[in-house]
Design a protein around this motif. Structure first.
Motif, mmCIF file in Angstrom:
data_model
loop_
_atom_site.group_PDB
_atom_site.id
_atom_site.type_symbol
_atom_site.label_atom_id
_atom_site.label_comp_id
_atom_site.label_asym_id
_atom_site.label_seq_id
_atom_site.Cartn_x
_atom_site.Cartn_y
_atom_site.Cartn_z
ATOM 1 N N ILE A 191 84.717 -113.504 33.908
ATOM 2 C CA ILE A 191 83.739 -113.430 32.829
ATOM 3 C C ILE A 191 84.347 -113.914 31.520
ATOM 4 O O ILE A 191 85.562 -113.895 31.325
ATOM 5 N N SER A 192 83.480 -114.361 30.634
ATOM 6 C CA SER A 192 83.905 -114.859 29.325
ATOM 7 C C SER A 192 83.865 -113.711 28.321
ATOM 8 O O SER A 192 82.828 -113.075 28.124
ATOM 9 N N GLU A 249 74.671 -108.252 30.866
ATOM 10 C CA GLU A 249 75.159 -108.811 29.604
ATOM 11 C C GLU A 249 76.378 -109.707 29.797
ATOM 12 O O GLU A 249 76.813 -110.381 28.858
ATOM 13 N N GLN A 259 78.698 -112.775 30.709
ATOM 14 C CA GLN A 259 78.609 -114.229 30.843
ATOM 15 C C GLN A 259 79.568 -114.648 31.949
ATOM 16 O O GLN A 259 80.781 -114.661 31.765
ATOM 17 N N ASP A 300 74.818 -120.904 35.742
ATOM 18 C CA ASP A 300 74.064 -121.308 34.547
ATOM 19 C C ASP A 300 74.624 -122.530 33.837
ATOM 20 O O ASP A 300 73.998 -123.029 32.898
#
Length: 246
Positions: free
Chosen positions: A6-7, A47, A49, A90
């Motif tokens: 995740i970012s 939530e 990313q 995405d």
């Protein structure tokens, strides 16, 4: 165990999905090389990313014709993709300006855990870190390098599942919500362990390498403006918008 990448503000971090609380538990280290130890930081699942769960340190190895093949494993075509082709959920698939026709290919992907060479199928499970979902985006071109290796040609995600029986999983793709390609891993002509083992006779496999097991039949063309999803049972869905490079 479902492992995501995740970012965060401090950069990409690995995390474990807690499916009971729908939270990602951020890890202190890369789980492939360090301890699986949580840091105490939690991110709500809706939530987070998500990034590609694995950027191969070395290579991506792919198979063509592995569903329904009547020949031997040596008869299968193979190809390589660079790590620059890998993107995450995405992220846009950007169609090359030179390609008139581009297809998507839904696949179960295998993530390798340690260096190995000439490993027998009976021991292949010992070099598998886990499994993820892949979309082997392929342009119609005169050679496999251009067809398979362009930037953004390999969406992967959303997680790496480390504990999964892959003998009979549903693999499906949808374009704009419509099912386009569909099959089950039980329809592979060779087991996942056999595919890993054979790849190791051609290449030295390194930690983080990805092996694409092949795509089931179906209509696979995609165009700019499409939304393409690939789902593998037990792992999840990787979805990407499609754009065209000018």
């Amino acid at each position: 165990m479902k492992i995501a990448r995740i970012s965060l503000d401090q950069g990409p971090r690995y995390a474990i999905l807690d499916e009971d609380t729908h939270q990602y538990l951020v890890l202190t280290d890369d789980p492939m090389f360090g301890k699986v130890e949580v840091s105490g930081q939690r991110i709500a699942q809706d939530e987070a990313q998500l990034l590609s769960p694995m950027i191969p340190r070395s290579k991506v190895v792919g198979y063509i014709g592995s569903y329904g093949s009547a020949g031997t494993i040596e008869d299968l075509d193979m190809f390589l993709k660079p790590n620059t082709a890998v993107i995450g959920p995405d992220d846009p698939v950007i169609l090359p300006s030179w390609a008139q026709t581009v297809r998507h290919e839904p696949e179960l992907a295998v993530v390798i855990s340690r260096a190995c060479k000439d490993i027998p199928a009976s021991r292949a499970s010992g070099v598998i870190f886990g499994y993820t979902v892949a979309n082997d985006v392929t342009a119609v071109a005169g050679d496999k390098a251009r067809a398979k290796a362009f930037d953004t040609a390999l969406p992967t995600g959303p997680v790496i599942e480390t504990d999964l029986d892959v003998a009979d999983l549903h693999v499906v793709s949808r374009v704009n919500g419509e099912v386009r390609r569909e099959g089950r891993t039980s329809e592979l002509a060779f087991s996942v362990d056999e595919l890993v083992a054979y790849a190791s006779t051609i290449f030295t496999l390194l930690p983080g390498d990805i092996i694409l097991t092949g795509a089931p039949a179906g209509v696979g063309e995609i165009e700019a403006g499409d939304s393409v999803e690939v789902e593998v049972e037990g792992i999840g869905v990787v979805a990407n918008p499609v754009m065209r490079r000018g």
